[in-house]
Design an enzyme around this catalytic site. Structure first.
Site, PDB file in Angstrom:
ATOM      1  N   CYS A  51     -16.150  12.278   7.716  1.00 46.12           N
ATOM      2  CA  CYS A  51     -16.460  12.446   6.293  1.00 46.12           C
ATOM      3  C   CYS A  51     -17.302  13.712   6.090  1.00 46.12           C
ATOM      4  CB  CYS A  51     -17.236  11.217   5.795  1.00 46.12           C
ATOM      5  SG  CYS A  51     -17.771  11.376   4.079  1.00 46.12           S
ATOM      6  N   HIS A  61      -4.280  -4.186  -2.560  1.00 45.13           N
ATOM      7  CA  HIS A  61      -4.717  -3.900  -1.182  1.00 45.13           C
ATOM      8  C   HIS A  61      -4.875  -2.401  -0.926  1.00 45.13           C
ATOM      9  CE1 HIS A  61      -3.072  -8.092   0.232  1.00 45.13           C
ATOM     10  NE2 HIS A  61      -4.213  -8.183  -0.424  1.00 45.13           N
ATOM     11  N   THR A  97       7.037 -11.769  -1.071  1.00 45.55           N
ATOM     12  CA  THR A  97       5.773 -12.014  -0.358  1.00 45.55           C
ATOM     13  C   THR A  97       5.821 -13.368   0.327  1.00 45.55           C
ATOM     14  OG1 THR A  97       3.372 -12.303  -0.552  1.00 45.55           O
ATOM     15  CG2 THR A  97       4.659 -12.808  -2.524  1.00 45.55           C
ATOM     16  N   VAL A 123       0.834  -1.208   0.000  1.00 44.82           N
ATOM     17  CA  VAL A 123       0.000   0.000   0.000  1.00 44.82           C
ATOM     18  C   VAL A 123       0.869   1.259   0.000  1.00 44.82           C
ATOM     19  CG1 VAL A 123      -1.912  -1.176   1.173  1.00 44.82           C
ATOM     20  CG2 VAL A 123      -0.194   0.018   2.551  1.00 44.82           C
ATOM     21  N   ASP A 124       2.192   1.082  -0.132  1.00 42.39           N
ATOM     22  CA  ASP A 124       3.116   2.216   0.018  1.00 42.39           C
ATOM     23  C   ASP A 124       3.295   3.061  -1.240  1.00 42.39           C
ATOM     24  OD1 ASP A 124       4.946   0.718  -1.597  1.00 42.39           O
ATOM     25  OD2 ASP A 124       5.867  -0.181   0.182  1.00 42.39           O
TER      26      ASP A 124
HETATM   27  C1  BJW Z   1      12.081 -10.084   1.239  1.00 47.52           C
HETATM   28  C2  BJW Z   1      13.047  -9.179   1.619  1.00 47.52           C
HETATM   29  C3  BJW Z   1      13.837  -8.629   0.610  1.00 47.52           C
HETATM   30  C4  BJW Z   1      11.988  -9.791   3.376  1.00 47.52           C
HETATM   31  N1  BJW Z   1      13.653  -9.007  -0.655  1.00 47.52           N
HETATM   32  N2  BJW Z   1      11.914 -10.445  -0.026  1.00 47.52           N
HETATM   33  C5  BJW Z   1      -8.170 -18.596   1.756  1.00 47.52           C
HETATM   34  C6  BJW Z   1      -7.486 -19.383   2.647  1.00 47.52           C
HETATM   35  C7  BJW Z   1      -7.215 -18.931   3.932  1.00 47.52           C
HETATM   36  C8  BJW Z   1      -7.626 -17.677   4.357  1.00 47.52           C
HETATM   37  C9  BJW Z   1      -8.306 -16.886   3.470  1.00 47.52           C
HETATM   38  C10 BJW Z   1      -8.574 -17.346   2.206  1.00 47.52           C
HETATM   39  N3  BJW Z   1      -9.250 -16.366   1.542  1.00 47.52           N
HETATM   40  C11 BJW Z   1      -9.389 -15.314   2.376  1.00 47.52           C
HETATM   41  C12 BJW Z   1      -8.850 -15.608   3.560  1.00 47.52           C
HETATM   42  C13 BJW Z   1      -8.814 -14.712   4.745  1.00 47.52           C
HETATM   43  C14 BJW Z   1      -7.729 -13.681   4.694  1.00 47.52           C
HETATM   44  C15 BJW Z   1      -6.376 -14.388   4.675  1.00 47.52           C
HETATM   45  O1  BJW Z   1      -5.712 -14.519   3.674  1.00 47.52           O
HETATM   46  N4  BJW Z   1      -5.918 -14.824   5.835  1.00 47.52           N
HETATM   47  C16 BJW Z   1      -4.644 -15.512   5.943  1.00 47.52           C
HETATM   48  C17 BJW Z   1      -3.726 -14.701   6.868  1.00 47.52           C
HETATM   49  C18 BJW Z   1      -4.876 -16.877   6.447  1.00 47.52           C
HETATM   50  N5  BJW Z   1      -7.882 -12.832   3.530  1.00 47.52           N
HETATM   51  C19 BJW Z   1      -8.699 -11.784   3.535  1.00 47.52           C
HETATM   52  O2  BJW Z   1      -9.376 -11.493   4.514  1.00 47.52           O
HETATM   53  C20 BJW Z   1      -8.790 -10.965   2.271  1.00 47.52           C
HETATM   54  N6  BJW Z   1     -10.130 -10.729   1.933  1.00 47.52           N
HETATM   55  C21 BJW Z   1     -10.906 -11.649   1.339  1.00 47.52           C
HETATM   56  O3  BJW Z   1     -10.460 -12.716   0.992  1.00 47.52           O
HETATM   57  O4  BJW Z   1     -12.202 -11.242   1.135  1.00 47.52           O
HETATM   58  C22 BJW Z   1     -13.174 -12.246   0.808  1.00 47.52           C
HETATM   59  C23 BJW Z   1     -13.585 -12.859   2.127  1.00 47.52           C
HETATM   60  C24 BJW Z   1     -14.152 -12.055   3.075  1.00 47.52           C
HETATM   61  C25 BJW Z   1     -14.556 -12.623   4.280  1.00 47.52           C
HETATM   62  C26 BJW Z   1     -14.328 -13.970   4.533  1.00 47.52           C
HETATM   63  C27 BJW Z   1     -13.703 -14.765   3.556  1.00 47.52           C
HETATM   64  C28 BJW Z   1     -13.340 -14.190   2.335  1.00 47.52           C
HETATM   65  C29 BJW Z   1      -8.193  -9.598   2.488  1.00 47.52           C
HETATM   66  C30 BJW Z   1      -6.739  -9.637   2.748  1.00 47.52           C
HETATM   67  C31 BJW Z   1      -6.252  -8.224   3.006  1.00 47.52           C
HETATM   68  C32 BJW Z   1      -4.825  -8.192   3.508  1.00 47.52           C
HETATM   69  N7  BJW Z   1      -4.546  -6.893   4.005  1.00 47.52           N
HETATM   70  C33 BJW Z   1      -3.212  -6.597   4.492  1.00 47.52           C
HETATM   71  C34 BJW Z   1      -3.251  -5.217   5.156  1.00 47.52           C
HETATM   72  C35 BJW Z   1      -3.334  -4.119   4.106  1.00 47.52           C
HETATM   73  C36 BJW Z   1      -3.388  -2.780   4.738  1.00 47.52           C
HETATM   74  C37 BJW Z   1      -2.153  -2.445   5.514  1.00 47.52           C
HETATM   75  O5  BJW Z   1      -1.068  -2.380   4.932  1.00 47.52           O
HETATM   76  O6  BJW Z   1      -2.271  -2.251   6.720  1.00 47.52           O
HETATM   77  O7  BJW Z   1      -2.275  -6.629   3.415  1.00 47.52           O
HETATM   78  S1  BJW Z   1      -2.603  -7.869   5.592  1.00 47.52           S
HETATM   79  C38 BJW Z   1      -0.924  -7.778   5.028  1.00 47.52           C
HETATM   80  O8  BJW Z   1      -0.556  -9.022   4.428  1.00 47.52           O
HETATM   81  C39 BJW Z   1      -0.915  -6.729   3.922  1.00 47.52           C
HETATM   82  C40 BJW Z   1      -0.015  -7.372   2.924  1.00 47.52           C
HETATM   83  O9  BJW Z   1      -0.240  -6.813   1.649  1.00 47.52           O
HETATM   84  C41 BJW Z   1      -0.374  -8.817   3.020  1.00 47.52           C
HETATM   85  C42 BJW Z   1       0.658  -9.751   2.481  1.00 47.52           C
HETATM   86  O10 BJW Z   1       1.828  -9.709   3.210  1.00 47.52           O
HETATM   87  P1  BJW Z   1       3.227  -9.808   2.454  1.00 47.52           P
HETATM   88  O11 BJW Z   1       3.354  -8.687   1.522  1.00 47.52           O
HETATM   89  O12 BJW Z   1       3.393 -11.162   1.906  1.00 47.52           O
HETATM   90  O13 BJW Z   1       4.262  -9.511   3.638  1.00 47.52           O
HETATM   91  P2  BJW Z   1       4.893 -10.506   4.712  1.00 47.52           P
HETATM   92  O14 BJW Z   1       5.447  -9.689   5.804  1.00 47.52           O
HETATM   93  O15 BJW Z   1       3.945 -11.570   5.084  1.00 47.52           O
HETATM   94  O16 BJW Z   1       6.080 -11.214   3.939  1.00 47.52           O
HETATM   95  C43 BJW Z   1       7.225 -10.491   3.537  1.00 47.52           C
HETATM   96  C44 BJW Z   1       8.109 -11.432   2.730  1.00 47.52           C
HETATM   97  O17 BJW Z   1       9.204 -10.685   2.240  1.00 47.52           O
HETATM   98  C45 BJW Z   1       8.690 -12.585   3.557  1.00 47.52           C
HETATM   99  O18 BJW Z   1       8.460 -13.803   2.865  1.00 47.52           O
HETATM  100  C46 BJW Z   1      10.178 -12.259   3.615  1.00 47.52           C
HETATM  101  O19 BJW Z   1      10.983 -13.427   3.609  1.00 47.52           O
HETATM  102  C47 BJW Z   1      10.371 -11.457   2.364  1.00 47.52           C
HETATM  103  N8  BJW Z   1      11.499 -10.519   2.379  1.00 47.52           N
HETATM  104  N9  BJW Z   1      13.044  -9.062   2.989  1.00 47.52           N
HETATM  105  C48 BJW Z   1      12.726  -9.930  -0.935  1.00 47.52           C
HETATM  106  N10 BJW Z   1      14.838  -7.735   0.898  1.00 47.52           N
END
Ligand code: BJW
Length: 246
Positions: free
Chosen positions: A149, A121, A190, A105-106
């Site tokens: 709002c 996101h 990710t 989101v950055d």
């Molecule tokens: C490097 C590095 C370097 C470090 N170079 N790499 C199916 C199965 C299970 C669960 C669900 C499913 N479908 C939906 C769900 C529920 C939920 C979910 O996924 N939960 C899981 C945690 C289990 N999903 C949702 O709720 C989504 N909505 C949805 O599906 O709606 C329909 C629905 C509704 C109701 C019920 C059911 C379905 C919405 C998800 C929204 C996520 N939002 C966030 C916050 C955004 C706002 C904010 O920024 O505050 O998004 S959560 C957070 O995680 C953020 C990120 O975009 C997202 C992903 O994280 P990311 O980017 O992968 O970061 P990290 O920290 O996890 O990983 C970093 C990686 O970088 C690591 O691997 C490091 O090793 C690596 N790294 N240095 C390269 N230099």
């Protein structure tokens, strides 16, 4: 570093017409933006995601959630894109069709100069109201924490996708189309833990004839299924990969 890339990967990239990159927080780590899930430095080492990035958390404590985002917004506004973001802009110029699908989101991909970016996101610099989703510009002149709002009086909130909320249907449809058409699919920085973004990679992996590459210092649940895992920071690997295909 380029000498270490598998020749078949370089050949696949050199002949690719459509390339799709999905990025996550790791891409911005080298800019100084903390990732979400890494124990020592992750944003959520201090706060559980479930406590702050959900609609329920906002209803329970709108001041805390607003201030957490205000802190992150100010952090993001002070950092610059890193060589990983810059390399992805070069990729966009290099391939006939290239997209960056980002969970971040950055906004740093666009700051770096990328033009074909889908922000799955949302964007932390934008706000909308909680009750009706009215997008509000010039909100930083409004009083209140959170501000209200001007159209309906409900709290303003960041225009990002919280857990339990749906992603934009059109953004997700477009992203899926890119995953289903790509010759090469890059999953970069990710953890592949959050859905439906991770499902894009799953869909790519399921296809025949596509090359799926993961760029990450650490393994993820999807690592066993990708064609190539390039282990290291994206700010080093992406520029090296670009050099190798030139
Ligand atoms: C490097 C590095 C370097 C470090 N170079 N790499 C199916 C199965 C299970 C669960 C669900 C499913 N479908 C939906 C769900 C529920 C939920 C979910 O996924 N939960 C899981 C945690 C289990 N999903 C949702 O709720 C989504 N909505 C949805 O599906 O709606 C329909 C629905 C509704 C109701 C019920 C059911 C379905 C919405 C998800 C929204 C996520 N939002 C966030 C916050 C955004 C706002 C904010 O920024 O505050 O998004 S959560 C957070 O995680 C953020 C990120 O975009 C997202 C992903 O994280 P990311 O980017 O992968 O970061 P990290 O920290 O996890 O990983 C970093 C990686 O970088 C690591 O691997 C490091 O090793 C690596 N790294 N240095 C390269 N230099």
């Amino acid at each position: 570093m380029s000498a270490n890339f598998p020749p078949s990967l370089i050949e696949a990239l050199q002949s690719a017409e459509i390339v799709t990159a999905l990025t996550g927080a790791g891409v911005s780590a080298e800019s100084g933006v903390p990732t979400f899930r890494e124990a020592q430095t992750g944003l959520w080492a201090q706060y559980e995601p479930e406590h702050l990035a959900t609609p329920d958390a906002f209803i329970e404590d709108p001041v805390l959630v607003w201030e957490w985002y205000a802190w992150r917004r100010s952090l993001v506004s002070e950092v610059d894109p890193n060589p990983g973001h810059v390399a992805l802009v070069e990729f966009e110029r290099r391939f006939p069709q290239f997209v960056t699908l980002t969970q971040n989101v950055d906004g740093l991909h666009r700051v770096a100069g990328a033009s074909n970016v889908i922000e799955l996101h949302g964007n932390i610099q934008q706000v909308k109201c909680f009750d009706r989703g009215h997008p509000i510009l010039d909100w930083d002149t409004l009083d209140g924490v959170p501000p209200l709002c001007p159209l309906c009086g409900s709290y303003l909130r960041p225009d990002v996708v919280w857990f339990g909320e749906s992603l934009s249907e059109s953004a997700l449809e477009q992203a899926l189309a890119w995953a289903l058409q790509a010759d090469v699919y890059l999953s970069i920085g990710t953890s592949s833990l959050v859905y439906p973004a991770a499902a894009l990679t799953v869909e790519a992996i399921k296809r025949d004839g596509i090359i799926v590459v993961e760029i990450n210092p650490n393994e993820t649940p999807l690592s066993p299924y990708v064609d190539f895992g390039l282990r290291g920071p994206s700010g080093e690997i992406l520029p090296a990969l670009l050099d190798a295909i030139r």
